[in-house]
Enzyme design. Structure first.
Site, short mmCIF file in Angstrom:
data_model
loop_
_atom_site.label_atom_id
_atom_site.label_comp_id
_atom_site.label_asym_id
_atom_site.label_seq_id
_atom_site.Cartn_x
_atom_site.Cartn_y
_atom_site.Cartn_z
CE LYS A 196 -3.86 2.85 2.87
NZ LYS A 196 -4.72 2.51 3.82
CE LYS A 249 -6.11 2.27 -0.63
NZ LYS A 249 -6.49 1.94 0.63
C1 PBG Z 1 -7.41 3.05 5.57
C2 PBG Z 1 -8.24 3.48 4.16
C3 PBG Z 1 -7.90 4.03 3.06
C4 PBG Z 1 -8.47 3.23 1.74
C5 PBG Z 1 -8.31 2.53 2.07
N1 PBG Z 1 -8.53 1.99 3.52
C6 PBG Z 1 -7.40 5.48 2.93
C7 PBG Z 1 -5.99 5.14 4.01
O1 PBG Z 1 -5.19 4.74 4.21
O2 PBG Z 1 -5.50 6.71 3.94
C8 PBG Z 1 -8.51 4.10 0.62
C9 PBG Z 1 -9.32 3.89 -0.12
C10 PBG Z 1 -9.53 4.32 -0.97
O3 PBG Z 1 -8.78 5.71 -1.52
O4 PBG Z 1 -10.07 4.44 -2.41
N2 PBG Z 1 -6.34 3.17 5.96
#
Ligand code: PBG
Length: 323
Positions: A196, A249
């Site tokens: 991520k 992601k």
């Molecule tokens: C929680 C989380 C996030 C997303 C999914 N789970 C936000 C982040 O990490 O700031 C992002 C999902 C999206 O942008 O569609 N940590």
């Protein structure tokens, strides 16, 4: 090769049927996971301003929303919660009667066969909006693990089929696996947000769930977009700790990473809120055809190596496939 004997690639591009026959990549409804936002209150179905076509649903409105997902053949949803209140510990996150827990119970009651995945994180629930506990202005790793384990446990208790840690603390997959196993939830799977990145493309989501960090950023725990090899290491660590499904992601800006990480384990990719929003806005302004563009984007993500795609387009894509 002589000039009168050149290769005619266009023979197989001649008709729609022939193109279908030789196409290498097919997105199916079973590949899709639909992210859904559950909020406190009653009778709420409210569009998220920066994510056109996506909604906040109160628990009592979930049935109708999910009915459509199920009828389209989409096998899974990812549940995000928007709590009423936040505190230092993010105590709403592992509250047995918290918003995600209520949502999961409702969904499983109405649709026992639907795979319910929950996002395991603290950022929607803490006053500072970070994904772990903050001590002296720093996001501390090991004390956060206890919280994450407890959150995963409470989701399993509510009936989640899979938990998806998105916090990027070190050791969380192992911690969650142990916690679940000890509680006899050996069959609850872990879909880890393994790879991520610290991405600007999460902004609309953070607006939607009010989780932007109150100070600093997420760069001390999420990955640096400049790194590719680190993605392989991160995926290997998570598999070793017991992750069942890996995730990359965002997706579209990281197709090379999807390709890099795809190995023997099932791989998901998350086409995130910003990737969705920028495309929706372009389509809305008539710059790109929405359906054609959507199909192309999701096909590219699958072609890169993703087995599963988390996407706000899941329903639109499944509808397109049904026609
Ligand atoms: C929680 C989380 C996030 C997303 C999914 N789970 C936000 C982040 O990490 O700031 C992002 C999902 C999206 O942008 O569609 N940590």
């Amino acid at each position: 090769m002589s000039a009168d004997n050149f290769t005619r690639s266009r023979r197989l591009r001649r008709t729609s049927n022939i193109r279908k026959m030789v196409s290498e990549t097919k997105v199916t409804a079973e590949d899709l996971i639909y992210p859904i936002f559950v909020t406190q209150g009653k009778g709420i179905k409210k569009e998220i301003p920066n994510m056109p076509g996506q909604f906040h649903y109160s628990v009592d409105q979930l049935g109708e929303a999910i009915e459509e997902v199920v009828s389209l053949g989409i096998p899974a949803v990812m549940v995000f919660g928007i709590p009423k209140t936040k505190d230092f510990n993010g105590s709403g996150a592992d509250d047995a009667d918290g918003i995600v827990q209520q949502g999961v119970r409702e969904i499983k009651k109405k649709f026992p066969d639907l795979t319910v995945i929950t996002d395991v994180c603290m950022c929607q629930y803490t006053t500072d909006g970070h994904c772990g506990l903050v001590v002296d202005g720093e996001v501390v790793n090991d004390p956060s693990l206890e919280r994450l384990g407890s959150i995963a446990f409470s989701h399993a208790e509510a009936g989640a089929d899979m938990v998806a840690p998105s916090d990027m603390m070190d050791g969380r997959v192992l911690r969650i696996r142990r916690e679940l196993d000890q509680a006899d939830y050996q069959n609850v799977a872990i879909m880890s947000y393994s790879v991520k990145y610290a991405s600007s493309f999460y902004a609309p989501f953070r607006g939607a769930v009010n989780s932007a960090p109150s100070f600093g950023d997420r760069k001390t725990y999420q990955m640096d977009p400049r790194n590719r090899l680190e993605a392989k290491r991160q995926a290997a660590i998570d598999l070793d700790e017991g992750a069942d499904i890996l995730m990359v992601k965002p997706a579209l800006a990281y197709l090379d990473i999807i390709r890099e990480v795809k190995g023997d384990a099932p791989l998901a990719a998350y086409h995130v809120s910003g990737e969705y929003a920028m495309f929706k806005l372009a389509a809305k302004n008539g710059l790109i055809d929405e359906t054609e563009g959507m199909v192309e984007i999701l096909t590219s993500i699958k072609r890169a190596g993703a087995d599963l795609i988390l996407t706000y387009f899941a329903k639109d894509m499944a509808k397109h496939l049904h026609y």
